[in-house]
Design a protein around this motif. Structure first.
Motif, PDB file in Angstrom:
ATOM      1  N   ASN A 250       0.839  -1.199   0.000  1.00  0.00           N
ATOM      2  CA  ASN A 250       0.000   0.000   0.000  1.00  0.00           C
ATOM      3  C   ASN A 250       0.873   1.248   0.000  1.00  0.00           C
ATOM      4  O   ASN A 250       1.640   1.475   0.928  1.00  0.00           O
ATOM      5  N   LYS A 251       0.758   2.030  -1.069  1.00  0.00           N
ATOM      6  CA  LYS A 251       1.597   3.226  -1.145  1.00  0.00           C
ATOM      7  C   LYS A 251       0.993   4.374  -0.350  1.00  0.00           C
ATOM      8  O   LYS A 251      -0.220   4.478  -0.249  1.00  0.00           O
ATOM      9  N   ILE A 252       1.842   5.213   0.187  1.00  0.00           N
ATOM     10  CA  ILE A 252       1.364   6.384   0.926  1.00  0.00           C
ATOM     11  C   ILE A 252       2.076   7.614   0.358  1.00  0.00           C
ATOM     12  O   ILE A 252       3.301   7.624   0.231  1.00  0.00           O
ATOM     13  N   TRP A 253       1.316   8.615  -0.040  1.00  0.00           N
ATOM     14  CA  TRP A 253       1.900   9.791  -0.695  1.00  0.00           C
ATOM     15  C   TRP A 253       2.709  10.623   0.290  1.00  0.00           C
ATOM     16  O   TRP A 253       3.822  11.048   0.001  1.00  0.00           O
ATOM     17  N   ASN A 254       2.156  10.866   1.469  1.00  0.00           N
ATOM     18  CA  ASN A 254       2.801  11.753   2.435  1.00  0.00           C
ATOM     19  C   ASN A 254       2.805  11.092   3.818  1.00  0.00           C
ATOM     20  O   ASN A 254       2.059  11.492   4.712  1.00  0.00           O
ATOM     21  N   PRO A 255       3.645  10.040   3.987  1.00  0.00           N
ATOM     22  CA  PRO A 255       3.586   9.256   5.225  1.00  0.00           C
ATOM     23  C   PRO A 255       3.824  10.092   6.475  1.00  0.00           C
ATOM     24  O   PRO A 255       3.251   9.818   7.523  1.00  0.00           O
ATOM     25  N   GLN A 256       4.637  11.133   6.332  1.00  0.00           N
ATOM     26  CA  GLN A 256       4.929  11.961   7.498  1.00  0.00           C
ATOM     27  C   GLN A 256       3.650  12.513   8.125  1.00  0.00           C
ATOM     28  O   GLN A 256       3.510  12.568   9.330  1.00  0.00           O
ATOM     29  N   ILE A 257       2.729  12.928   7.257  1.00  0.00           N
ATOM     30  CA  ILE A 257       1.463  13.468   7.757  1.00  0.00           C
ATOM     31  C   ILE A 257       0.445  12.350   7.946  1.00  0.00           C
ATOM     32  O   ILE A 257      -0.210  12.259   8.974  1.00  0.00           O
ATOM     33  N   GLU A 258       0.344  11.485   6.952  1.00  0.00           N
ATOM     34  CA  GLU A 258      -0.741  10.496   6.978  1.00  0.00           C
ATOM     35  C   GLU A 258      -0.579   9.457   8.094  1.00  0.00           C
ATOM     36  O   GLU A 258      -1.548   8.821   8.487  1.00  0.00           O
ATOM     37  N   CYS A 259       0.670   9.294   8.575  1.00  0.00           N
ATOM     38  CA  CYS A 259       0.903   8.303   9.643  1.00  0.00           C
ATOM     39  C   CYS A 259       1.383   8.987  10.933  1.00  0.00           C
ATOM     40  O   CYS A 259       1.993   8.358  11.798  1.00  0.00           O
TER      41      CYS A 259
ATOM     42  N   VAL B  59      -9.652  10.903   6.671  1.00  0.00           N
ATOM     43  CA  VAL B  59      -9.909  12.344   6.534  1.00  0.00           C
ATOM     44  C   VAL B  59      -8.564  13.081   6.540  1.00  0.00           C
ATOM     45  O   VAL B  59      -7.740  12.840   7.431  1.00  0.00           O
ATOM     46  N   ASN B  60      -8.355  13.949   5.586  1.00  0.00           N
ATOM     47  CA  ASN B  60      -7.104  14.713   5.527  1.00  0.00           C
ATOM     48  C   ASN B  60      -7.075  15.756   6.643  1.00  0.00           C
ATOM     49  O   ASN B  60      -7.286  16.948   6.421  1.00  0.00           O
ATOM     50  N   GLU B  61      -6.782  15.253   7.850  1.00  0.00           N
ATOM     51  CA  GLU B  61      -6.960  16.063   9.053  1.00  0.00           C
ATOM     52  C   GLU B  61      -5.941  17.182   9.247  1.00  0.00           C
ATOM     53  O   GLU B  61      -6.114  17.993  10.151  1.00  0.00           O
ATOM     54  N   ASP B  62      -4.884  17.191   8.465  1.00  0.00           N
ATOM     55  CA  ASP B  62      -3.967  18.340   8.587  1.00  0.00           C
ATOM     56  C   ASP B  62      -4.562  19.545   7.859  1.00  0.00           C
ATOM     57  O   ASP B  62      -4.082  20.661   8.016  1.00  0.00           O
ATOM     58  N   HIS B  63      -5.627  19.318   7.070  1.00  0.00           N
ATOM     59  CA  HIS B  63      -6.277  20.420   6.351  1.00  0.00           C
ATOM     60  C   HIS B  63      -7.702  20.701   6.809  1.00  0.00           C
ATOM     61  O   HIS B  63      -8.208  21.805   6.625  1.00  0.00           O
ATOM     62  N   VAL B  64      -8.355  19.683   7.361  1.00  0.00           N
ATOM     63  CA  VAL B  64      -9.728  19.888   7.837  1.00  0.00           C
ATOM     64  C   VAL B  64      -9.906  19.198   9.190  1.00  0.00           C
ATOM     65  O   VAL B  64      -9.297  18.152   9.437  1.00  0.00           O
ATOM     66  N   ILE B  65     -10.742  19.775  10.040  1.00  0.00           N
ATOM     67  CA  ILE B  65     -11.073  19.108  11.303  1.00  0.00           C
ATOM     68  C   ILE B  65     -12.514  18.615  11.197  1.00  0.00           C
ATOM     69  O   ILE B  65     -13.430  19.413  11.007  1.00  0.00           O
ATOM     70  N   PRO B  66     -12.708  17.296  11.308  1.00  0.00           N
ATOM     71  CA  PRO B  66     -14.082  16.785  11.265  1.00  0.00           C
ATOM     72  C   PRO B  66     -14.668  16.711  12.674  1.00  0.00           C
ATOM     73  O   PRO B  66     -13.953  16.439  13.639  1.00  0.00           O
TER      74      PRO B  66
END
Ligand code: DLL
Length: 434
Positions: free
Chosen positions: A2-11, A258-265
């Motif tokens: 499974n590839k991850i584009w931006n692991p620093q943020i996504e993980c 959810v791309n939580e570094d850009h939106v807060i759900p």
């Protein structure tokens, strides 16, 4: 793999994500308060100052934003950036004929592009991939959003836009499309067309599809996967927040990250408007924390779902959204277009010879949605010639097309035949099993 584009943020560790959100939230609240009169007035009315909002736990003190706010301040009322810094307008339909628009600065386009790059990477797309985009290009965010993300990851991008199935299939087969972006109902339609036309599936190179913009089911996922031979991933977004990519599934298919570094759900109880804990079903609310053109504080999506914060098997730590479970309002999505019964009503009240009693019948046949508008004619009209009735049908059909953007079948019915309701009028029969 499974590839991850931006692991620093996504993980990222949850504590780190929350730290980042707190900092960005403080900035955006101050920015909105200083630049957008509507937010300043609403916060003043609640007695909340930007300094009162320190962490995401303070979100509950902020006022909500509604789709009607975008309509009432149309076109520029909620823009926080100077017009000269806005590089893009996108839009969707609102509760009346007026569109709902959002203005994006270059920063916002970049943020959105990053979200879609993560989305496509989660389905293993990369620079060796061939991405066919069959979402519509235009004010609707689907086409351009997917396009931007595909270009960012360096994929070969085919901007087909929607429609013209025969040409879509030729391109898919001849170009060797590996990744497909379209609505789930269109994916199903493409799959059925492939089967009907006897196209040899082994000639197709499809691997994965990114399907969203309308509700769908696990059953549809299985059908699409079988017909197209792909992993079918759910993707979510809305114009007011960014467009597609606000959240996305990975190949685990266990909810949308959810791309939580850009939106807060947040999830709220739609009746009490109080926040609910993770795991509980309620209305989804978003605050954007990196946009500068038209950031949104506590935007009520009216979409119903649950959030979960356990780490995913793919390694991502971003909060996940379950598949959408419906809406708190009466918005319908027909062939990917948002439709409010109030829009149809606004058309009908302006037509001579019909009464304001109507029923919308939505159905899906061969993976294509249809809308029938049944409307009562008045007593005078009922005894009129067929020619008169035909011209009313034509007028209603044309007006609905221009206000709502979709074709409807108009059925005129005799006076007093649409069932009357003693409570809330029932105006929709949705035969689709969504
Ligand atoms: O539909 C953006 C989008 C384009 C998302 C392409 C995914 C793919 P709007 O036209 O503003 O934006 O409509 C937003 O569509 O509030 C939901 O009710 C619905 N919706 C979007 N994605 C999903 C999904 C785009 N995956 C509204 N499942 C949202 C169910 C969805 N409903």
């Amino acid at each position: 793999m499974n590839k991850i584009w931006n692991p620093q943020i996504e993980c990222m560790d949850r504590s780190e994500i929350i730290k980042l959100q707190n900092e960005r939230l403080r900035n955006v609240v101050k920015y909105e308060y200083e630049r957008v009169p509507l937010y300043r007035e609403r916060m003043d009315k609640k007695g909340v100052k930007p300094e009162d909002i320190r962490t995401i736990d303070d979100l509950k003190y902020l006022p909500f934003t509604e789709k009607t706010d975008l309509r009432d301040t149309f076109p520029y009322g909620l823009f926080a950036a100077d017009k000269k810094d806005i590089v893009r307008i996108q839009g969707s339909s609102g509760t009346t004929g007026k569109p709902i628009v959002s203005g994006y600065t270059q920063n916002d386009v970049d943020v959105w592009t990053e979200m879609m790059a993560r989305t496509l990477t989660a389905g293993n797309a990369d620079q060796d991939s061939i991405v066919q985009v069959c979402y519509g290009y235009g004010l609707f965010t689907g086409g351009l959003g997917a396009h931007q993300g595909a270009s960012k990851i360096g994929a070969m991008t085919i901007p087909m836009s929607s429609g013209n199935t025969a040409r879509q299939l030729i391109m898919m087969e001849e170009m060797g499309t590996t990744h497909l972006c379209c609505t789930p109902s269109y994916a199903l339609y493409l799959g059925e067309s492939i089967r009907e036309q006897g196209i040899d599936r082994s000639k197709l190179k499809l691997k994965c599809g990114f399907f969203g913009a309308e509700p769908w089911t696990e059953e549809m996922r299985k059908q699409i996967e079988e017909l197209l031979g792909v992993d079918a991933l759910d993707i979510y977004g809305l114009t007011e927040i960014a467009g597609p990519g606000v959240s996305f599934e990975c190949l685990e298919k266990a909810g949308m990250h959810v791309n939580e570094d850009h939106v807060i759900p947040e999830i709220i109880d739609p009746a009490t408007e109080m926040p609910l804990p993770y795991g509980e079903k309620g209305e989804l609310v978003f605050t954007t924390i990196t946009k500068t053109g038209m950031p949104m504080l506590r935007y009520r999506t009216h979409d119903i779902c649950r959030l979960h914060d356990e780490k995913c098997a793919c390694g991502r730590t971003l909060v996940r959204m379950e598949r959408l479970m419906g809406r708190t309002d009466d918005m319908l999505i027909i062939r990917g277009v948002n439709v409010f019964p109030s829009q149809i009503e606004s058309v009908l009240v302006g037509v001579r010879g019909v009464a304001p009693h109507y029923m919308l019948v939505v159905d899906r046949q061969k993976a294509t949605d249809s809308l029938e508008v049944q409307v009562e004619v008045t007593d005078d009209m009922f005894s009129d010639s067929i020619g008169g009735l035909d011209s009313i049908k034509k007028e209603i059909g044309e007006k609905i097309k221009s206000v709502v953007g979709i074709k409807a079948q108009i059925t005129l019915v005799a006076p007093h035949t649409i069932p009357r309701s003693e409570g809330k009028a029932k105006r929709i029969i949705d035969k689709r099993k969504l």
